[in-house]
Write a protein that holds these residues in place. Structure first.
Motif, PDB file in Angstrom:
ATOM      1  N   VAL A 151      30.121  41.601  42.504  1.00  0.00           N
ATOM      2  CA  VAL A 151      31.381  41.610  41.766  1.00  0.00           C
ATOM      3  C   VAL A 151      32.014  42.998  41.826  1.00  0.00           C
ATOM      4  N   VAL A 152      31.191  44.035  41.679  1.00  0.00           N
ATOM      5  CA  VAL A 152      31.703  45.407  41.783  1.00  0.00           C
ATOM      6  C   VAL A 152      32.269  45.651  43.170  1.00  0.00           C
ATOM      7  N   TRP A 153      31.564  45.182  44.202  1.00  0.00           N
ATOM      8  CA  TRP A 153      32.040  45.388  45.572  1.00  0.00           C
ATOM      9  C   TRP A 153      33.388  44.713  45.792  1.00  0.00           C
ATOM     10  N   VAL A 154      33.547  43.484  45.291  1.00  0.00           N
ATOM     11  CA  VAL A 154      34.826  42.783  45.425  1.00  0.00           C
ATOM     12  C   VAL A 154      35.933  43.589  44.755  1.00  0.00           C
ATOM     13  N   ARG A 155      35.638  44.106  43.579  1.00  0.00           N
ATOM     14  CA  ARG A 155      36.638  44.877  42.843  1.00  0.00           C
ATOM     15  C   ARG A 155      37.026  46.142  43.586  1.00  0.00           C
ATOM     16  N   VAL A 156      36.047  46.917  43.990  1.00  0.00           N
ATOM     17  CA  VAL A 156      36.321  48.220  44.599  1.00  0.00           C
ATOM     18  C   VAL A 156      36.917  48.058  46.000  1.00  0.00           C
ATOM     19  N   LEU A 200      31.214  58.182  44.554  1.00  0.00           N
ATOM     20  CA  LEU A 200      29.825  57.876  44.217  1.00  0.00           C
ATOM     21  C   LEU A 200      29.625  57.695  42.711  1.00  0.00           C
ATOM     22  N   LEU A 201      30.200  58.601  41.913  1.00  0.00           N
ATOM     23  CA  LEU A 201      29.957  58.578  40.474  1.00  0.00           C
ATOM     24  C   LEU A 201      30.978  57.739  39.715  1.00  0.00           C
ATOM     25  N   ALA A 202      32.256  58.123  39.800  1.00  0.00           N
ATOM     26  CA  ALA A 202      33.286  57.479  38.993  1.00  0.00           C
ATOM     27  C   ALA A 202      33.557  56.048  39.407  1.00  0.00           C
ATOM     28  N   VAL A 203      33.437  55.759  40.699  1.00  0.00           N
ATOM     29  CA  VAL A 203      33.743  54.410  41.183  1.00  0.00           C
ATOM     30  C   VAL A 203      32.475  53.571  41.296  1.00  0.00           C
ATOM     31  N   ALA A 204      31.616  53.921  42.247  1.00  0.00           N
ATOM     32  CA  ALA A 204      30.425  53.103  42.488  1.00  0.00           C
ATOM     33  C   ALA A 204      29.442  53.166  41.326  1.00  0.00           C
ATOM     34  N   GLY A 205      29.121  54.366  40.856  1.00  0.00           N
ATOM     35  CA  GLY A 205      28.103  54.520  39.823  1.00  0.00           C
ATOM     36  C   GLY A 205      28.486  53.906  38.497  1.00  0.00           C
ATOM     37  N   VAL A 206      29.618  54.323  37.938  1.00  0.00           N
ATOM     38  CA  VAL A 206      30.032  53.830  36.627  1.00  0.00           C
ATOM     39  C   VAL A 206      30.188  52.317  36.633  1.00  0.00           C
ATOM     40  N   GLN A 207      30.884  51.786  37.636  1.00  0.00           N
ATOM     41  CA  GLN A 207      31.173  50.362  37.628  1.00  0.00           C
ATOM     42  C   GLN A 207      29.941  49.514  37.911  1.00  0.00           C
ATOM     43  N   ALA A 208      29.075  49.977  38.810  1.00  0.00           N
ATOM     44  CA  ALA A 208      27.864  49.209  39.116  1.00  0.00           C
ATOM     45  C   ALA A 208      26.956  49.139  37.884  1.00  0.00           C
ATOM     46  N   THR A 263      28.895  49.024  49.866  1.00  0.00           N
ATOM     47  CA  THR A 263      28.589  48.135  50.994  1.00  0.00           C
ATOM     48  C   THR A 263      27.137  48.307  51.420  1.00  0.00           C
ATOM     49  N   VAL A 264      26.672  49.551  51.402  1.00  0.00           N
ATOM     50  CA  VAL A 264      25.277  49.810  51.764  1.00  0.00           C
ATOM     51  C   VAL A 264      24.330  49.266  50.706  1.00  0.00           C
ATOM     52  N   ILE A 265      24.706  49.454  49.431  1.00  0.00           N
ATOM     53  CA  ILE A 265      23.814  49.050  48.340  1.00  0.00           C
ATOM     54  C   ILE A 265      23.874  47.548  48.064  1.00  0.00           C
ATOM     55  N   ALA A 266      25.095  46.999  47.981  1.00  0.00           N
ATOM     56  CA  ALA A 266      25.268  45.602  47.568  1.00  0.00           C
ATOM     57  C   ALA A 266      25.054  44.601  48.701  1.00  0.00           C
ATOM     58  N   ARG A 267      25.212  45.035  49.964  1.00  0.00           N
ATOM     59  CA  ARG A 267      25.090  44.154  51.127  1.00  0.00           C
ATOM     60  C   ARG A 267      25.923  42.874  50.944  1.00  0.00           C
ATOM     61  N   PRO A 268      27.247  43.027  50.924  1.00  0.00           N
ATOM     62  CA  PRO A 268      28.124  41.885  50.622  1.00  0.00           C
ATOM     63  C   PRO A 268      28.014  40.735  51.614  1.00  0.00           C
ATOM     64  N   TRP A 269      27.457  40.968  52.791  1.00  0.00           N
ATOM     65  CA  TRP A 269      27.282  39.874  53.743  1.00  0.00           C
ATOM     66  C   TRP A 269      26.287  38.831  53.225  1.00  0.00           C
ATOM     67  N   GLN A 270      25.527  39.187  52.198  1.00  0.00           N
ATOM     68  CA  GLN A 270      24.607  38.229  51.585  1.00  0.00           C
ATOM     69  C   GLN A 270      25.238  37.511  50.390  1.00  0.00           C
ATOM     70  N   MET A 271      26.472  37.844  50.087  1.00  0.00           N
ATOM     71  CA  MET A 271      27.164  37.256  48.947  1.00  0.00           C
ATOM     72  C   MET A 271      27.552  35.809  49.229  1.00  0.00           C
ATOM     73  N   ALA A 302      38.664  37.093  40.031  1.00  0.00           N
ATOM     74  CA  ALA A 302      38.458  38.165  41.006  1.00  0.00           C
ATOM     75  C   ALA A 302      39.766  38.909  41.280  1.00  0.00           C
ATOM     76  N   ALA A 303      40.855  38.146  41.427  1.00  0.00           N
ATOM     77  CA  ALA A 303      42.156  38.778  41.670  1.00  0.00           C
ATOM     78  C   ALA A 303      42.577  39.637  40.480  1.00  0.00           C
ATOM     79  N   TRP A 304      42.295  39.164  39.272  1.00  0.00           N
ATOM     80  CA  TRP A 304      42.606  39.933  38.063  1.00  0.00           C
ATOM     81  C   TRP A 304      41.846  41.255  38.062  1.00  0.00           C
ATOM     82  N   ILE A 305      40.567  41.194  38.407  1.00  0.00           N
ATOM     83  CA  ILE A 305      39.739  42.400  38.418  1.00  0.00           C
ATOM     84  C   ILE A 305      40.260  43.413  39.425  1.00  0.00           C
ATOM     85  N   VAL A 306      40.678  42.932  40.594  1.00  0.00           N
ATOM     86  CA  VAL A 306      41.147  43.837  41.651  1.00  0.00           C
ATOM     87  C   VAL A 306      42.525  44.408  41.322  1.00  0.00           C
TER      88      VAL A 306
END
Length: 329
Positions: free
Chosen positions: A41-46, A76-84, A198-206, A228-232
């Motif tokens: 979900v975080v990957w879709v948003r970001v 890394l911190l504000a986007v990926a870290g906080v949201q994940a 992308t490295v951490i979440a591996r969205p191809w497995q979603m 999902a559209a609302w989140i993005v």
């Protein structure tokens, strides 16, 4: 007249940003409960927001050469870290509780300055930290033996630590004239965050088929793609753009006060839409957490000659503050 109109518009934008940011958790939680992994979900948003803001990144492409470390740190911190951490936390504990814990970020910055950098802190900042921690004890109902999922609480604390890391990083953003454009920082932060996730979440497995189904929002079946559209579009693109524009029109202090309404909005929306009810002591504790965090943020001195990323400037040596909370969930 023009100044008053500009201030009014700034307040409107700040409120828009607070409401938009506050709506991320209540839209993400149904998707997670429908079967999507929180990291997906975080990957879709970001990734979605990064795609929308790609023209903005191209416009500020000089930042890649001038501030690569800042952009990478923001991503890394504000986007990926906080949201994940935040999305993982709300999969286990109420949205309002997770967000209130994340707002301990300024308190963690204070602890870093005092115990790691060994710099003195003001009495007001110390009082703010104590007040915030007392409020947190009420939010998690510590007298009941931590009635919430322990891992969920730790994940929310992880989001607070990432927020604190962003504050410390952005305090090195440069002086007034050299401070990077915050819109460019956000656009590239989302791009860097997409790479990391992308490295951490591996969205191809979603399981993308889940986005074609529906998700339960407090008993109401809602199209997953709409959430999902609302989140993005709303809780990320609109929220960040409105927030940055508001800071430019308002003083950092006013923008900061309005930003703290995000936690109130998130708690109310979770109550109405997800039926996540908080007890009276928890609500009182939430108010105390926000008050203490704001006091700590307002009274904590920055490093010498530092300038916030978002372009917010201190008004004097007695009013130097941390950057406004751009590291939002």
């Amino acid at each position: 007249m023009h100044m008053a109109q500009g201030r009014g518009a700034g307040l409107g934008l700040a409120l828009t940003a607070a409401i938009a940011f506050g709506g991320s958790g209540v839209a993400a939680k149904p998707l997670i409960e429908a079967g999507l992994d929180p990291l997906h979900v975080v990957w879709v948003r970001v990734a979605g927001a990064a795609l929308v803001l790609l023209p903005l990144a191209w416009r500020h492409r000089n930042l890649l050469r001038e501030r690569p470390a800042l952009l990478a740190g923001f991503g890394l911190l504000a986007v990926a870290g906080v949201q994940a951490f935040y999305f993982a936390a709300i999969s286990r504990i109420p949205v309002g509780v997770a967000l209130l814990i994340e707002y301990l970020g300024p308190v963690f910055v204070l602890a870093w300055i005092r115990f790691v950098q060994r710099r003195p802190v003001s009495k007001g900042a110390a009082i703010g930290a104590v007040v915030a921690m007392a409020g947190l004890a009420c939010v998690v109902e510590i007298w009941a033996g931590l009635g919430f999922d322990a891992l969920g609480l730790l994940l929310a604390l992880g989001a607070a630590c990432c927020q604190a890391g962003f504050f410390l990083l952005s305090a090195q953003g440069g002086d007034g004239e050299d401070a990077p454009d915050p819109l460019g920082v956000i656009a590239y932060g989302l791009l860097f965050g997409t790479v990391v996730l992308t490295v951490i979440a591996r969205p191809w497995q979603m399981d993308f088929a889940l986005l074609g189904g529906s998700a339960d929002m407090g008993g109401t079946q809602t199209p997953a793609w709409l959430l999902a559209a609302w989140i993005v579009l709303v809780t990320t693109v609109v929220a960040y753009l409105a927030g940055v524009t508001a800071v430019r029109r308002l003083s950092p202090q006013v923008a900061g006060v309005v930003a703290y309404l995000e936690a109130v909005v998130a708690t109310v929306l979770a109550w109405v839409l997800l039926h996540e009810h908080l007890s009276a002591p928890q609500m009182l504790g939430g108010v105390v957490v926000l008050a203490g965090a704001f006091i700590a943020q307002s009274a904590t001195p920055r490093a010498p000659a530092a300038e916030p990323v978002a372009g917010a400037r201190a008004e004097g040596p007695e009013k130097e503050t941390l950057p406004q909370p751009t590291a939002r969930p």
